[in-house]
Design a protein around this motif. Structure first.
Motif, short mmCIF file in Angstrom:
data_model
loop_
_atom_site.label_atom_id
_atom_site.label_comp_id
_atom_site.label_asym_id
_atom_site.label_seq_id
_atom_site.Cartn_x
_atom_site.Cartn_y
_atom_site.Cartn_z
N ASN A 73 0.86 -1.18 0.00
CA ASN A 73 0.00 0.00 0.00
C ASN A 73 0.90 1.24 0.00
O ASN A 73 2.13 1.12 0.06
CB ASN A 73 -0.97 -0.01 1.19
CG ASN A 73 -0.28 0.13 2.53
OD1 ASN A 73 0.94 0.02 2.65
ND2 ASN A 73 -1.06 0.37 3.56
N ASN A 74 0.31 2.43 -0.05
CA ASN A 74 1.11 3.65 -0.19
C ASN A 74 1.97 3.96 1.03
O ASN A 74 2.95 4.68 0.92
CB ASN A 74 0.23 4.85 -0.54
CG ASN A 74 -0.79 5.15 0.54
OD1 ASN A 74 -1.12 4.30 1.36
ND2 ASN A 74 -1.31 6.36 0.55
N THR A 75 1.65 3.41 2.20
CA THR A 75 2.46 3.67 3.39
C THR A 75 3.43 2.53 3.69
O THR A 75 4.26 2.65 4.59
CB THR A 75 1.58 3.90 4.63
OG1 THR A 75 0.85 2.70 4.90
CG2 THR A 75 0.63 5.07 4.44
N GLY A 76 3.30 1.41 2.97
CA GLY A 76 4.17 0.27 3.22
C GLY A 76 3.81 -0.50 4.48
O GLY A 76 4.59 -1.31 4.96
N SER A 77 2.59 -0.27 5.00
CA SER A 77 2.19 -0.94 6.24
C SER A 77 1.53 -2.29 5.99
O SER A 77 1.32 -3.05 6.93
CB SER A 77 1.24 -0.05 7.03
OG SER A 77 0.06 0.19 6.29
#
Length: 89
Positions: free
Chosen positions: A74-78
Motif C-alpha cells: 500500500n502507499n504507506t508500506g504498512s
C-alpha cells in the motif's frame, strides 16, 4: 511466479525477525498481510505507527521472491498482498 502467500511463509519470516531480535511481525489480514510490532505490555498497541527501514523491505521482498511470490505494498508500506487477491492460505 506463484501468487499465494501461505501461513507457513509468514511464520518462517516471523521466525527470521525473532531470531534477529526484531519486534516486527507479519500478521495475516484476510487477503493482505499487515506489518506490525509484537505486542508489548509497555507499548500502546492501538496507535501503532512503525517506520521499517529500507533494509527491512529489501529483506521482505527478497524472502518472498525466493518463495516465488511477487508482493505489492500500500502507499504507506504498512501492508502488502500478491497480484492474485485471495485469502492467506
Amino acid at each position: 511466479m506463484m501468487s499465494v502467500i501461505s501461513k507457513e511463509m509468514i511464520n518462517e519470516f516471523n521466525n527470521l525477525m525473532e531470531q534477529s531480535g526484531s519486534s516486527i511481525r507479519l500478521i495475516p489480514n484476510h487477503s493482505s498481510v499487515d506489518i506490525k510490532l509484537v505486542k508489548d505490555r509497555y507499548l500502546n498497541m492501538e496507535d501503532q505507527i512503525i517506520n521499517p527501514t529500507t533494509d527491512f523491505y529489501d529483506l521482505l521482498i527478497q524472502f518472498f521472491k525466493n518463495e516465488k511470490v511477487d508482493i505489492y505494498f500500500n502507499n504507506t508500506g504498512s501492508c502488502f498482498w500478491t497480484e492474485s487477491v485471495s485469502e492467506i492460505e
